[in-house]
Scaffold this motif. Sequence first.
Motif, PDB file in Angstrom:
ATOM      1  N   UNK A 177       1.493  13.834   2.564  1.00 52.66           N
ATOM      2  CA  UNK A 177       1.055  13.414   3.891  1.00 52.66           C
ATOM      3  C   UNK A 177       0.561  11.972   3.910  1.00 52.66           C
ATOM      4  N   UNK A 178      -0.144  11.570   2.844  1.00 50.92           N
ATOM      5  CA  UNK A 178      -0.598  10.182   2.755  1.00 50.92           C
ATOM      6  C   UNK A 178       0.585   9.216   2.685  1.00 50.92           C
ATOM      7  N   UNK A 179       1.642   9.621   1.974  1.00 43.94           N
ATOM      8  CA  UNK A 179       2.839   8.774   1.887  1.00 43.94           C
ATOM      9  C   UNK A 179       3.467   8.588   3.267  1.00 43.94           C
ATOM     10  N   UNK A 180       3.584   9.698   4.003  1.00 48.44           N
ATOM     11  CA  UNK A 180       4.186   9.608   5.330  1.00 48.44           C
ATOM     12  C   UNK A 180       3.342   8.729   6.259  1.00 48.44           C
ATOM     13  N   UNK A 181       2.028   8.862   6.170  1.00 47.86           N
ATOM     14  CA  UNK A 181       1.161   8.016   6.989  1.00 47.86           C
ATOM     15  C   UNK A 181       1.300   6.546   6.617  1.00 47.86           C
ATOM     16  N   UNK A 182       1.400   6.265   5.328  1.00 52.86           N
ATOM     17  CA  UNK A 182       1.557   4.871   4.882  1.00 52.86           C
ATOM     18  C   UNK A 182       2.880   4.285   5.367  1.00 52.86           C
ATOM     19  N   UNK A 183       3.951   5.091   5.283  1.00 53.13           N
ATOM     20  CA  UNK A 183       5.250   4.612   5.764  1.00 53.13           C
ATOM     21  C   UNK A 183       5.238   4.400   7.281  1.00 53.13           C
ATOM     22  N   UNK A 184       4.550   5.311   7.974  1.00 54.39           N
ATOM     23  CA  UNK A 184       4.484   5.178   9.433  1.00 54.39           C
ATOM     24  C   UNK A 184       3.702   3.930   9.843  1.00 54.39           C
ATOM     25  N   UNK A 185       2.717   3.518   9.059  1.00 56.65           N
ATOM     26  CA  UNK A 185       1.923   2.336   9.393  1.00 56.65           C
ATOM     27  C   UNK A 185       2.743   1.055   9.286  1.00 56.65           C
ATOM     28  N   UNK A 186       3.809   1.073   8.502  1.00 54.83           N
ATOM     29  CA  UNK A 186       4.633  -0.121   8.330  1.00 54.83           C
ATOM     30  C   UNK A 186       5.455  -0.407   9.581  1.00 54.83           C
ATOM     31  N   UNK A 187       5.936   0.638  10.251  1.00 50.01           N
ATOM     32  CA  UNK A 187       6.908   0.470  11.330  1.00 50.01           C
ATOM     33  C   UNK A 187       6.370  -0.333  12.517  1.00 50.01           C
ATOM     34  N   UNK A 188       5.202  -0.012  13.088  1.00 52.90           N
ATOM     35  CA  UNK A 188       4.733  -0.805  14.237  1.00 52.90           C
ATOM     36  C   UNK A 188       4.416  -2.252  13.876  1.00 52.90           C
ATOM     37  N   UNK A 189       3.980  -2.486  12.641  1.00 55.45           N
ATOM     38  CA  UNK A 189       3.718  -3.868  12.226  1.00 55.45           C
ATOM     39  C   UNK A 189       5.011  -4.678  12.218  1.00 55.45           C
ATOM     40  N   UNK A 190       6.084  -4.066  11.748  1.00 51.65           N
ATOM     41  CA  UNK A 190       7.372  -4.755  11.753  1.00 51.65           C
ATOM     42  C   UNK A 190       7.869  -5.022  13.158  1.00 51.65           C
ATOM     43  N   UNK A 191       7.693  -4.046  14.041  1.00 48.57           N
ATOM     44  CA  UNK A 191       8.111  -4.240  15.437  1.00 48.57           C
ATOM     45  C   UNK A 191       7.284  -5.333  16.109  1.00 48.57           C
ATOM     46  N   UNK A 227       0.830  -1.207   0.000  1.00 46.62           N
ATOM     47  CA  UNK A 227       0.000   0.000   0.000  1.00 46.62           C
ATOM     48  C   UNK A 227       0.859   1.250   0.000  1.00 46.62           C
ATOM     49  N   UNK A 228       1.971   1.226   0.754  1.00 49.80           N
ATOM     50  CA  UNK A 228       2.869   2.384   0.783  1.00 49.80           C
ATOM     51  C   UNK A 228       3.496   2.628  -0.590  1.00 49.80           C
ATOM     52  N   UNK A 229       3.811   1.565  -1.296  1.00 48.07           N
ATOM     53  CA  UNK A 229       4.373   1.717  -2.642  1.00 48.07           C
ATOM     54  C   UNK A 229       3.358   2.356  -3.592  1.00 48.07           C
ATOM     55  N   UNK A 230       2.114   1.930  -3.498  1.00 50.20           N
ATOM     56  CA  UNK A 230       1.086   2.498  -4.372  1.00 50.20           C
ATOM     57  C   UNK A 230       0.807   3.952  -4.001  1.00 50.20           C
ATOM     58  N   UNK A 231       0.842   4.249  -2.695  1.00 52.35           N
ATOM     59  CA  UNK A 231       0.645   5.635  -2.287  1.00 52.35           C
ATOM     60  C   UNK A 231       1.797   6.505  -2.789  1.00 52.35           C
ATOM     61  N   UNK A 232       2.993   5.968  -2.788  1.00 53.17           N
ATOM     62  CA  UNK A 232       4.138   6.713  -3.319  1.00 53.17           C
ATOM     63  C   UNK A 232       3.975   6.949  -4.817  1.00 53.17           C
ATOM     64  N   UNK A 233       3.458   5.948  -5.540  1.00 51.74           N
ATOM     65  CA  UNK A 233       3.236   6.126  -6.978  1.00 51.74           C
ATOM     66  C   UNK A 233       2.176   7.196  -7.234  1.00 51.74           C
ATOM     67  N   UNK A 234       1.122   7.237  -6.389  1.00 52.23           N
ATOM     68  CA  UNK A 234       0.094   8.282  -6.530  1.00 52.23           C
ATOM     69  C   UNK A 234       0.719   9.656  -6.304  1.00 52.23           C
ATOM     70  N   UNK A 235       1.586   9.754  -5.302  1.00 55.04           N
ATOM     71  CA  UNK A 235       2.256  11.033  -5.031  1.00 55.04           C
ATOM     72  C   UNK A 235       3.105  11.454  -6.228  1.00 55.04           C
ATOM     73  N   UNK A 236       3.869  10.514  -6.790  1.00 51.80           N
ATOM     74  CA  UNK A 236       4.718  10.853  -7.936  1.00 51.80           C
ATOM     75  C   UNK A 236       3.876  11.326  -9.128  1.00 51.80           C
TER      76      UNK A 236
END
Length: 480
Positions: A238-252, A208-217
Amino acid sequence: MRSPFWLVPMTLLAGCTVGPDYRGPVSAGAAPPPAAFARADRDAAPQAPAAAAWWTALGDPVLDELERRALAGSPSVAIAQARLNQARSALGLERANSLPKANASAVYVHARVPGVDLGSSNQNGGTGGGGGTGEDQESLNFYNVGFDASWEIDLFGGQRRNLEAARASLGAAEANLADARVSLAAEVAQAYVALRDRQHRLELARESAEKQRAIYDLTAERRDRGAASTLDVERQRGQVEQSNAAVLPLGADYDAYRNALATLTGEVPGALDDLLAAPAAVPLPPAEVAVGDPAALLQRRPDVRAAERKLAASTAKIGVAKAAAFPRLSFLGLIGLGGTSIGDVVDPDKLAAVAVPQLSWNFLDFGRNAARVGQAEGARDEAAAQYRSAVLVALRDAEDALSRYGARRQAVVTAARSKASADTSATLVRQRFDAGTATRIELLDAERQRIAADQALIQAKAQMTTDFIALEKALGLGWE
């Protein structure tokens, strides 16, 4: 030799046992359980479930292996097993205490006594005084080999009550071991389900973060062509940053659950990484779950069984305290061979035997034993209240678990419908994009929504399985 007259009635009393007889928790004021669970739905089967290995119903070989390792190597189970071994030894000690005690002894005495005529002892290994002390000294040698035995008659059942309490304490320790297995099996399964949930949602979050980054580009390119505003770009940033932030707690969380599973199985963190590396779906519960009835639940749940056995032990200890207020009868026997010569220890003519009955009674203790009886009765009342509390907690756990599990099943149905709708929307947008009537940004956004619906469905399934595990724990399953 004639026995003292008072031994006859005292021996007849040996079959007497003072103190209350334990007749089950109902005698302690426990209310009977209801006939059926109030929160059971149509998917809850009335037949009684099997107590062992409920996790095999999830159909996951990795989970089966984790449970096997945990039950074999977990420190929590080892602690409960050690306490059970202590209780077994305590029961063996109480059994031995009810039997006679015997001792063997060998004695050699050499004494030098000044100024005393010991007669022939000086000729049996002794030597006369001398050496310039100016005072005659005689010496004595004495040899003895003997056996002594003692036995206290359990006149008023104090030792029998001790044995009864030890048996009940052993039953409580066995139930505590089963309870440790129940809790451990549930913890392992819940951690494993959470790991598979985080594993899948982490993969989807990265997509999802990759697709959000593509939308931003694409939005930035449109701004450069004058087809989008800077505001649109910043919103997408802002959507890209939120998507990237959502990845971190899942990994932890994913790493934390891997560590949790390792420690639950008695391994160091990282030891199970290879076993857990391959992706696998969240295991799902069976279509129908056997729950039985509340009466069977109370007989099956180890914590309730442990509380009932503690109540039985506390009841028996009242008899121990009451028996201490009555007279105690014991017998002491001595047999020995000996004399002033080493050869006397094998001479049958030198045999000496003594039999001593002893009656003791601490009848004037100024209320000490009455206080001990009061303490024992208070401990029994506390154990009865703890048993009633354990019953209520068990029934509440089961009712709560049934209610939550039924609600989660409905939540999975709703999430599956939402996922189907998102899949249909993404397919339609793809068709429009292929026909040239939809933009790539619209396609990416539809796919991102499909991913979000997929994440929600995975999370709903994991929560449903977690509630199934909680139900199995509430039913007291997971031990043999």
